[in-house]
Write a protein that holds these residues in place. Structure first.
Motif, short mmCIF file in Angstrom:
data_model
loop_
_atom_site.label_atom_id
_atom_site.label_comp_id
_atom_site.label_asym_id
_atom_site.label_seq_id
_atom_site.Cartn_x
_atom_site.Cartn_y
_atom_site.Cartn_z
N LEU A 127 0.83 -1.21 0.00
CA LEU A 127 0.00 0.00 0.00
C LEU A 127 0.86 1.26 0.00
O LEU A 127 0.57 2.22 -0.71
N GLN A 128 1.93 1.26 0.78
CA GLN A 128 2.81 2.44 0.87
C GLN A 128 3.45 2.78 -0.48
O GLN A 128 3.82 3.94 -0.68
N GLN A 129 3.56 1.82 -1.36
CA GLN A 129 4.19 2.05 -2.66
C GLN A 129 3.23 2.59 -3.72
O GLN A 129 3.65 2.94 -4.82
N GLN A 130 1.95 2.67 -3.37
CA GLN A 130 0.98 3.21 -4.31
C GLN A 130 1.33 4.67 -4.61
O GLN A 130 1.69 5.42 -3.70
N PRO A 131 1.25 5.10 -5.87
CA PRO A 131 1.64 6.46 -6.22
C PRO A 131 0.96 7.55 -5.36
O PRO A 131 1.60 8.52 -4.98
N ALA A 132 -0.29 7.37 -5.04
CA ALA A 132 -1.01 8.38 -4.26
C ALA A 132 -0.54 8.45 -2.81
O ALA A 132 -0.81 9.43 -2.12
N LEU A 133 0.15 7.42 -2.34
CA LEU A 133 0.55 7.37 -0.93
C LEU A 133 2.05 7.47 -0.70
O LEU A 133 2.48 7.69 0.43
N ARG A 134 2.84 7.30 -1.74
CA ARG A 134 4.30 7.27 -1.58
C ARG A 134 4.86 8.45 -0.79
O ARG A 134 5.73 8.28 0.03
N ASP A 135 4.38 9.64 -1.08
CA ASP A 135 4.93 10.85 -0.46
C ASP A 135 4.15 11.28 0.78
O ASP A 135 4.43 12.34 1.33
N ARG A 136 3.21 10.49 1.21
CA ARG A 136 2.41 10.82 2.40
C ARG A 136 3.15 10.39 3.65
O ARG A 136 4.01 9.51 3.62
N SER A 137 2.77 10.96 4.78
CA SER A 137 3.40 10.60 6.05
C SER A 137 2.99 9.18 6.46
O SER A 137 1.96 8.65 6.00
N LEU A 138 3.77 8.57 7.33
CA LEU A 138 3.44 7.25 7.86
C LEU A 138 2.07 7.29 8.52
O LEU A 138 1.26 6.38 8.37
N LEU A 142 -1.04 4.93 7.40
CA LEU A 142 -1.71 4.03 8.33
C LEU A 142 -3.22 4.28 8.34
O LEU A 142 -4.01 3.32 8.37
N ARG A 143 -3.62 5.54 8.29
CA ARG A 143 -5.06 5.85 8.23
C ARG A 143 -5.68 5.24 6.98
O ARG A 143 -6.79 4.71 7.00
N ARG A 144 -4.95 5.30 5.88
CA ARG A 144 -5.45 4.73 4.62
C ARG A 144 -5.57 3.21 4.73
O ARG A 144 -6.55 2.62 4.26
N LEU A 145 -4.60 2.57 5.37
CA LEU A 145 -4.66 1.12 5.57
C LEU A 145 -5.94 0.75 6.31
O LEU A 145 -6.63 -0.21 5.96
N MET A 146 -6.25 1.51 7.32
CA MET A 146 -7.40 1.17 8.16
C MET A 146 -8.73 1.38 7.45
O MET A 146 -9.70 0.69 7.74
N SER A 147 -8.77 2.31 6.53
CA SER A 147 -10.03 2.58 5.85
C SER A 147 -10.16 1.85 4.52
O SER A 147 -11.21 1.88 3.90
N GLY A 148 -9.11 1.18 4.10
CA GLY A 148 -9.09 0.60 2.76
C GLY A 148 -9.71 -0.76 2.60
O GLY A 148 -10.12 -1.13 1.52
N ARG A 149 -9.77 -1.54 3.65
CA ARG A 149 -10.27 -2.91 3.53
C ARG A 149 -11.39 -3.12 4.53
O ARG A 149 -11.29 -2.71 5.68
N SER A 150 -12.44 -3.78 4.09
CA SER A 150 -13.59 -4.04 4.95
C SER A 150 -13.15 -4.72 6.24
O SER A 150 -12.41 -5.70 6.22
#
Length: 187
Positions: A127-138, A142-150
């Motif tokens: 997930l961290q390697q996704q273009p939209a997330l690469r430059d985002r903070s840890l 992590l917030r994206r990880l939590m909201s990304g999968r049911s």
């Protein structure tokens, strides 16, 4: 009765209440997921009609405060514009959302360790390697990880609520539990 936006908020409060030694069921305290804050007006109106003596509290995301104010105002409750007035009524705001509060309380590195313990580190690295997330903070990743999968929001709400040291419990979560504890003792 504590109204919350969704299942992850409910899960975190259940875990924290248990850790605090609060017997919610024994004390006749209900945590209710409204499936979105936009439903608060309907829930408040129904509670006001069905259980007019009930003490009501709530947890909401900062950006959704207008829905809470509007729902309370429809019941004829005067709510001044400052946040302290809502807290005095038992309604507490998470700065962005529950996950943001818990990640800040624990620190992103500790949450990343929890992700590893849950067996999701490999997935998180992808997930961290996704273009939209690469430059985002840890923190943001992590917030994206939590909201990304049911199911992730509830899973990590429980994991983080269990892991956060009591003295670091985010103020809105501690606030709503303290408010509820106060209403229990005043009965």
């Amino acid at each position: 009765m504590v109204l919350v936006e969704g299942p992850s908020d409910l899960t975190a409060l259940e875990v924290l209440a248990r850790r605090r030694g609060m017997g919610l069921e024994a004390e006749r305290v209900s945590l209710v997921s409204m499936d979105g804050i936009t439903n608060i007006g309907r829930f408040l109106a129904r509670l006001h009609t069905d259980e007019p003596e009930a003490h009501i509290a709530g947890l909401y995301d900062d950006a959704e405060e207008r829905f809470v104010r509007r729902g309370l105002q429809r019941l004829g409750i005067d709510v001044p514009e400052d946040r302290a007035a809502l807290e005095a009524l038992g309604f507490f705001s998470c700065s962005a959302d529950l996950e943001d509060e818990l990640i800040r309380a624990l620190g992103p590195s500790e949450v990343e360790r929890l992700v590893e313990a849950e067996g999701h580190l490999r997935s998180f690295r992808t997930l961290q390697q996704q273009p939209a997330l690469r430059d985002r903070s840890l923190h943001d990743q992590l917030r994206r990880l939590m909201s990304g999968r049911s199911g992730n929001k509830e899973r990590y709400a429980a994991v983080m609520a269990e892991a956060v040291p009591w003295e670091q419990v985010p103020p809105p979560l501690a606030g709503v539990l303290t408010y509820v504890a106060g209403t229990i003792t005043s009965r």
